[in-house]
Design an enzyme around this catalytic site. Structure first.
Site, PDB file in Angstrom:
ATOM      1  N   THR A 127       0.823  -1.215   0.000  1.00 30.09           N
ATOM      2  CA  THR A 127       0.000   0.000   0.000  1.00 30.09           C
ATOM      3  C   THR A 127       0.858   1.266   0.000  1.00 30.09           C
ATOM      4  O   THR A 127       1.987   1.254   0.514  1.00 30.09           O
ATOM      5  CB  THR A 127      -0.898  -0.012   1.258  1.00 30.09           C
ATOM      6  OG1 THR A 127      -1.500   1.261   1.414  1.00 30.09           O
ATOM      7  CG2 THR A 127      -0.098  -0.299   2.525  1.00 30.09           C
ATOM      8  N   ASP A 128       0.282   2.345  -0.503  1.00 28.20           N
ATOM      9  CA  ASP A 128       0.986   3.639  -0.453  1.00 28.20           C
ATOM     10  C   ASP A 128       1.087   4.171   0.975  1.00 28.20           C
ATOM     11  O   ASP A 128       1.861   5.092   1.252  1.00 28.20           O
ATOM     12  CB  ASP A 128       0.288   4.670  -1.357  1.00 28.20           C
ATOM     13  CG  ASP A 128      -1.174   4.915  -1.019  1.00 28.20           C
ATOM     14  OD1 ASP A 128      -1.708   4.277  -0.088  1.00 28.20           O
ATOM     15  OD2 ASP A 128      -1.795   5.760  -1.701  1.00 28.20           O
ATOM     16  N   GLU A 129       0.289   3.585   1.888  1.00 21.37           N
ATOM     17  CA  GLU A 129       0.284   4.099   3.263  1.00 21.37           C
ATOM     18  C   GLU A 129       1.610   3.866   3.984  1.00 21.37           C
ATOM     19  O   GLU A 129       1.849   4.447   5.037  1.00 21.37           O
ATOM     20  CB  GLU A 129      -0.844   3.452   4.066  1.00 21.37           C
ATOM     21  CG  GLU A 129      -2.198   3.819   3.544  1.00 21.37           C
ATOM     22  CD  GLU A 129      -3.304   3.449   4.502  1.00 21.37           C
ATOM     23  OE1 GLU A 129      -3.032   3.177   5.675  1.00 21.37           O
ATOM     24  OE2 GLU A 129      -4.460   3.439   4.049  1.00 21.37           O
ATOM     25  N   TYR A 154      -2.147  -0.598  11.077  1.00 21.06           N
ATOM     26  CA  TYR A 154      -2.235  -1.297   9.779  1.00 21.06           C
ATOM     27  C   TYR A 154      -1.022  -0.977   8.904  1.00 21.06           C
ATOM     28  O   TYR A 154      -0.324  -1.870   8.427  1.00 21.06           O
ATOM     29  CB  TYR A 154      -3.528  -0.900   9.053  1.00 21.06           C
ATOM     30  CG  TYR A 154      -3.498  -1.180   7.568  1.00 21.06           C
ATOM     31  CD1 TYR A 154      -3.501  -2.494   7.092  1.00 21.06           C
ATOM     32  CD2 TYR A 154      -3.428  -0.146   6.621  1.00 21.06           C
ATOM     33  CE1 TYR A 154      -3.452  -2.759   5.718  1.00 21.06           C
ATOM     34  CE2 TYR A 154      -3.383  -0.403   5.260  1.00 21.06           C
ATOM     35  CZ  TYR A 154      -3.392  -1.711   4.818  1.00 21.06           C
ATOM     36  OH  TYR A 154      -3.328  -1.978   3.465  1.00 21.06           O
ATOM     37  N   LYS A 158       2.113  -3.310   7.309  1.00 19.78           N
ATOM     38  CA  LYS A 158       2.381  -3.460   5.871  1.00 19.78           C
ATOM     39  C   LYS A 158       3.821  -3.036   5.571  1.00 19.78           C
ATOM     40  O   LYS A 158       4.518  -3.684   4.787  1.00 19.78           O
ATOM     41  CB  LYS A 158       1.405  -2.620   5.036  1.00 19.78           C
ATOM     42  CG  LYS A 158      -0.028  -3.098   5.045  1.00 19.78           C
ATOM     43  CD  LYS A 158      -0.223  -4.499   4.467  1.00 19.78           C
ATOM     44  CE  LYS A 158      -0.039  -4.578   2.976  1.00 19.78           C
ATOM     45  NZ  LYS A 158      -0.408  -5.920   2.434  1.00 19.78           N
TER      46      LYS A 158
HETATM   47  P1  NAD Z   1      -9.785  -7.376   2.162  1.00 21.83           P
HETATM   48  O1  NAD Z   1      -9.812  -7.108   3.618  1.00 21.83           O
HETATM   49  O2  NAD Z   1     -10.999  -7.073   1.343  1.00 21.83           O
HETATM   50  O3  NAD Z   1      -9.441  -8.911   1.889  1.00 21.83           O
HETATM   51  C1  NAD Z   1      -8.445  -9.589   2.593  1.00 21.83           C
HETATM   52  C2  NAD Z   1      -8.559 -11.074   2.266  1.00 21.83           C
HETATM   53  O4  NAD Z   1      -7.489 -11.767   2.932  1.00 21.83           O
HETATM   54  C3  NAD Z   1      -9.866 -11.715   2.756  1.00 21.83           C
HETATM   55  O5  NAD Z   1     -10.376 -12.576   1.768  1.00 21.83           O
HETATM   56  C4  NAD Z   1      -9.446 -12.506   3.981  1.00 21.83           C
HETATM   57  O6  NAD Z   1     -10.261 -13.635   4.251  1.00 21.83           O
HETATM   58  C5  NAD Z   1      -8.027 -12.902   3.603  1.00 21.83           C
HETATM   59  N1  NAD Z   1      -7.182 -13.181   4.785  1.00 21.83           N
HETATM   60  C6  NAD Z   1      -7.025 -12.403   5.879  1.00 21.83           C
HETATM   61  N2  NAD Z   1      -6.173 -12.992   6.755  1.00 21.83           N
HETATM   62  C7  NAD Z   1      -5.773 -14.151   6.180  1.00 21.83           C
HETATM   63  C8  NAD Z   1      -4.895 -15.195   6.581  1.00 21.83           C
HETATM   64  N3  NAD Z   1      -4.246 -15.155   7.750  1.00 21.83           N
HETATM   65  N4  NAD Z   1      -4.694 -16.232   5.736  1.00 21.83           N
HETATM   66  C9  NAD Z   1      -5.347 -16.298   4.543  1.00 21.83           C
HETATM   67  N5  NAD Z   1      -6.214 -15.343   4.126  1.00 21.83           N
HETATM   68  C10 NAD Z   1      -6.414 -14.282   4.928  1.00 21.83           C
HETATM   69  O7  NAD Z   1      -8.509  -6.600   1.628  1.00 21.83           O
HETATM   70  P2  NAD Z   1      -8.312  -5.786   0.264  1.00 21.83           P
HETATM   71  O8  NAD Z   1      -8.814  -4.413   0.437  1.00 21.83           O
HETATM   72  O9  NAD Z   1      -8.768  -6.626  -0.853  1.00 21.83           O
HETATM   73  O10 NAD Z   1      -6.707  -5.700   0.222  1.00 21.83           O
HETATM   74  C11 NAD Z   1      -5.939  -6.752  -0.341  1.00 21.83           C
HETATM   75  C12 NAD Z   1      -4.471  -6.395  -0.275  1.00 21.83           C
HETATM   76  O11 NAD Z   1      -4.233  -5.193  -1.014  1.00 21.83           O
HETATM   77  C13 NAD Z   1      -3.947  -6.133   1.134  1.00 21.83           C
HETATM   78  O12 NAD Z   1      -2.658  -6.674   1.227  1.00 21.83           O
HETATM   79  C14 NAD Z   1      -3.907  -4.619   1.239  1.00 21.83           C
HETATM   80  O13 NAD Z   1      -2.914  -4.204   2.135  1.00 21.83           O
HETATM   81  C15 NAD Z   1      -3.561  -4.248  -0.188  1.00 21.83           C
HETATM   82  N6  NAD Z   1      -4.005  -2.923  -0.635  1.00 21.83           N
HETATM   83  C16 NAD Z   1      -5.313  -2.549  -0.475  1.00 21.83           C
HETATM   84  C17 NAD Z   1      -5.733  -1.317  -0.982  1.00 21.83           C
HETATM   85  C18 NAD Z   1      -7.178  -0.879  -0.859  1.00 21.83           C
HETATM   86  O14 NAD Z   1      -7.521   0.210  -1.288  1.00 21.83           O
HETATM   87  N7  NAD Z   1      -8.094  -1.685  -0.331  1.00 21.83           N
HETATM   88  C19 NAD Z   1      -4.822  -0.473  -1.614  1.00 21.83           C
HETATM   89  C20 NAD Z   1      -3.483  -0.879  -1.727  1.00 21.83           C
HETATM   90  C21 NAD Z   1      -3.097  -2.110  -1.251  1.00 21.83           C
HETATM   91  O1  DAU Z   2      -4.185   3.860   0.414  1.00 19.83           O
HETATM   92  C1  DAU Z   2      -4.391   2.496   0.353  1.00 19.83           C
HETATM   93  C2  DAU Z   2      -5.230   2.041   1.529  1.00 19.83           C
HETATM   94  O2  DAU Z   2      -6.552   2.492   1.266  1.00 19.83           O
HETATM   95  C3  DAU Z   2      -5.203   0.538   1.736  1.00 19.83           C
HETATM   96  O3  DAU Z   2      -3.903   0.139   2.086  1.00 19.83           O
HETATM   97  C4  DAU Z   2      -6.193   0.099   2.828  1.00 19.83           C
HETATM   98  O4  DAU Z   2      -6.227  -1.315   2.909  1.00 19.83           O
HETATM   99  C5  DAU Z   2      -7.562   0.617   2.454  1.00 19.83           C
HETATM  100  O5  DAU Z   2      -8.496   0.304   3.479  1.00 19.83           O
HETATM  101  C6  DAU Z   2      -7.522   2.143   2.245  1.00 19.83           C
HETATM  102  O6  DAU Z   2      -7.244   2.821   3.487  1.00 19.83           O
HETATM  103  P1  DAU Z   2      -8.026   4.166   3.931  1.00 19.83           P
HETATM  104  O7  DAU Z   2      -7.948   4.244   5.400  1.00 19.83           O
HETATM  105  O8  DAU Z   2      -7.586   5.313   3.101  1.00 19.83           O
HETATM  106  O9  DAU Z   2      -9.522   3.749   3.423  1.00 19.83           O
HETATM  107  P2  DAU Z   2     -10.971   3.893   4.097  1.00 19.83           P
HETATM  108  O10 DAU Z   2     -11.936   3.419   3.053  1.00 19.83           O
HETATM  109  O11 DAU Z   2     -11.039   3.301   5.432  1.00 19.83           O
HETATM  110  O12 DAU Z   2     -11.122   5.466   4.258  1.00 19.83           O
HETATM  111  C7  DAU Z   2     -10.951   6.367   3.164  1.00 19.83           C
HETATM  112  C8  DAU Z   2     -11.041   7.786   3.699  1.00 19.83           C
HETATM  113  O13 DAU Z   2     -12.387   8.047   4.122  1.00 19.83           O
HETATM  114  C9  DAU Z   2     -10.189   8.038   4.926  1.00 19.83           C
HETATM  115  O14 DAU Z   2      -9.661   9.360   4.850  1.00 19.83           O
HETATM  116  C10 DAU Z   2     -11.145   7.922   6.101  1.00 19.83           C
HETATM  117  C11 DAU Z   2     -12.442   8.423   5.512  1.00 19.83           C
HETATM  118  N1  DAU Z   2     -13.692   7.833   6.036  1.00 19.83           N
HETATM  119  C12 DAU Z   2     -13.787   6.476   6.119  1.00 19.83           C
HETATM  120  C13 DAU Z   2     -14.959   5.877   6.547  1.00 19.83           C
HETATM  121  C14 DAU Z   2     -15.086   4.374   6.663  1.00 19.83           C
HETATM  122  C15 DAU Z   2     -14.773   8.656   6.367  1.00 19.83           C
HETATM  123  O15 DAU Z   2     -14.693   9.896   6.269  1.00 19.83           O
HETATM  124  N2  DAU Z   2     -15.935   8.070   6.763  1.00 19.83           N
HETATM  125  C16 DAU Z   2     -16.086   6.711   6.877  1.00 19.83           C
HETATM  126  O16 DAU Z   2     -17.176   6.249   7.248  1.00 19.83           O
END
Ligand code: NAD
Ligand code: DAU
Length: 338
Positions: A127-129, A154, A158
């Site tokens: 992630t960019d975080e 989190y 990562k």
């Molecule tokens: P998600 O929470 O939707 O899905 C996570 C999946 O991993 C689920 O299916 C869960 O059952 C599985 N899992 C969790 N723990 C496990 C374990 N111990 N063993 C096997 N499976 C397990 O997550 P997401 O949003 O799809 O993110 C996927 C990946 O992408 C993560 O590594 C996250 O850090 C990265 N990422 C997410 C975003 C975003 O915007 N959501 C952006 C950049 C990177």
């Molecule tokens: O940047 C990549 C990341 O993006 C991933 O690594 C994470 O897995 C993914 O969850 C996401 O993280 P954020 O914390 O940015 O996403 P989230 O959807 O939780 O929140 C997006 C923005 O919205 C954040 O600034 C918090 C705000 N927010 C979130 C929720 C759930 C609100 O204002 N209201 C809300 O109810």
């Protein structure tokens, strides 16, 4: 540029949001590649995301990436691991960090040990975080050279996992690549996340919730573009390298919420301001020049409004997918004052 065409890959977390979209992407675009999905099916995993794909090309193994014995059973015979599995939600990591340490750090350690033992190529989805945040008026974006400075439980787990992967490359010659992507949106995203939470709130007649002052900026990318970028890096990326993935989608949270309200026919002020997230990162912004110039990747979903409309329609059309998780998710937020 060497081309690596994987024939048999393991996708960890392939029942989650981005992992399942990646499996759909492979089935649609690369029918020659067999996929073994390894997923623990936590609250965030849903087998329904890939059920229609199960068959000759896609196989499902229910298990934990921390289970070394299971990895010994399933990794041999595969030529790549693409690692998505994680605890992924910042708010949950603030409430209870321990599962994040376990899955994100120990789980990555187990996988790279297995990849090393069986000489399997490894792609690490991050992630960019890991770079922390930028000021709202900073002209710079994150690049592959930006120092790590994670803010939340989190993002620090990562960042730790990225460090492990880099150390395994330098010390043991692990054949790895890493990608750090910005915020994804699209179908199959859990209702705890910002965009699906607000869409499903509106459908259920609950007022959307905005943290803090709504000025925090996220750099939105459609999950299909994330999938094509990961495939590009897996097949054309240089071993040992990190690539940033982003699609120039910077928007503040208030703007995104107002877009959702407008598309869903609601007044633009029909939402509640709620308590801010502790340590809330202000802004993420990705410079994906390296991926674009060295590997030739381009995003295709560059019209955010249109991608958002499609995503809203997906949640309208699929209440059976998200309704079972909605009440418990909102109860958890309510207890946190959010
Ligand atoms: P998600 O929470 O939707 O899905 C996570 C999946 O991993 C689920 O299916 C869960 O059952 C599985 N899992 C969790 N723990 C496990 C374990 N111990 N063993 C096997 N499976 C397990 O997550 P997401 O949003 O799809 O993110 C996927 C990946 O992408 C993560 O590594 C996250 O850090 C990265 N990422 C997410 C975003 C975003 O915007 N959501 C952006 C950049 C990177
Ligand atoms: O940047 C990549 C990341 O993006 C991933 O690594 C994470 O897995 C993914 O969850 C996401 O993280 P954020 O914390 O940015 O996403 P989230 O959807 O939780 O929140 C997006 C923005 O919205 C954040 O600034 C918090 C705000 N927010 C979130 C929720 C759930 C609100 O204002 N209201 C809300 O109810």
């Amino acid at each position: 540029m060497e081309l690596f065409m994987p024939k048999n890959i393991i996708v960890t977390g392939g029942c989650g949001f981005i992992g399942s979209n990646f499996v759909h992407y492979i089935v649609k675009n690369h029918p020659e590649t067999h996929v073994t999905v390894l997923d623990k099916l936590t609250y965030a995993g849903n087998l329904e995301n890939i059920r229609p794909l199960l068959g000759d090309q896609v196989e499902f193994v229910h298990g934990d990436i921390c289970d070394a014995a299971l990895l010994d059973e399933i990794v041999p015979g595969h030529d790549a691991i693409v690692h998505y599995a994680a605890e992924s939600h910042n708010d949950n990591s603030i409430a209870d960090p321990e599962p994040f340490l376990k899955t994100n750090v120990e789980g990555t350690f187990r996988l790279i040990e297995a990849a090393r033992k069986y000489d399997v190529r490894y792609h690490h989805v991050s992630t960019d975080e890991v770079y922390g945040d930028l000021a709202l008026d900073d002209p710079n974006k994150f690049t592959e050279e930006t120092p790590y400075h994670p803010s939340s439980p989190y993002s620090s787990t990562k960042a730790s996992s990225d460090m492990l992967v880099r150390a395994w490359f330098r010390t043991y010659g692990l054949r790895m690549t890493i990608s750090n992507c910005s915020n994804n949106y699209g179908p199959y995203q859990h209702v705890e996340k910002f965009i699906p939470r607000q869409i499903t709130n509106i459908i259920e007649g609950i007022r959307p919730k905005l943290y803090g002052n709504g000025k925090n900026v996220r750099d939105w990318i459609h999950t299909e573009d994330h999938s094509s970028a990961v495939w590009t890096i897996l097949t054309r990326g240089k071993i040992g390298e990190t690539y940033l993935i982003g699609a120039n989608g910077e928007r503040n949270n208030l703007t995104v919420l107002q877009d959702i309200l407008r598309v869903m026919g609601q007044p633009e002020d029909a939402f509640d301001w709620v308590k801010d997230r502790p340590g809330h990162d202000r802004r993420y912004a990705i410079d994906s020049t390296k991926l674009q110039t060295e590997l030739g990747w381009r995003p295709t979903h560059t019209d955010f409004e249109s991608g958002l409309r499609q995503t809203i329609q997906w949640y309208v059309d699929n209440p059976q997918w998200w309704e079972p998780a909605k009440a418990a998710t909102e109860a958890r937020y309510k207890a946190q004052g959010q």
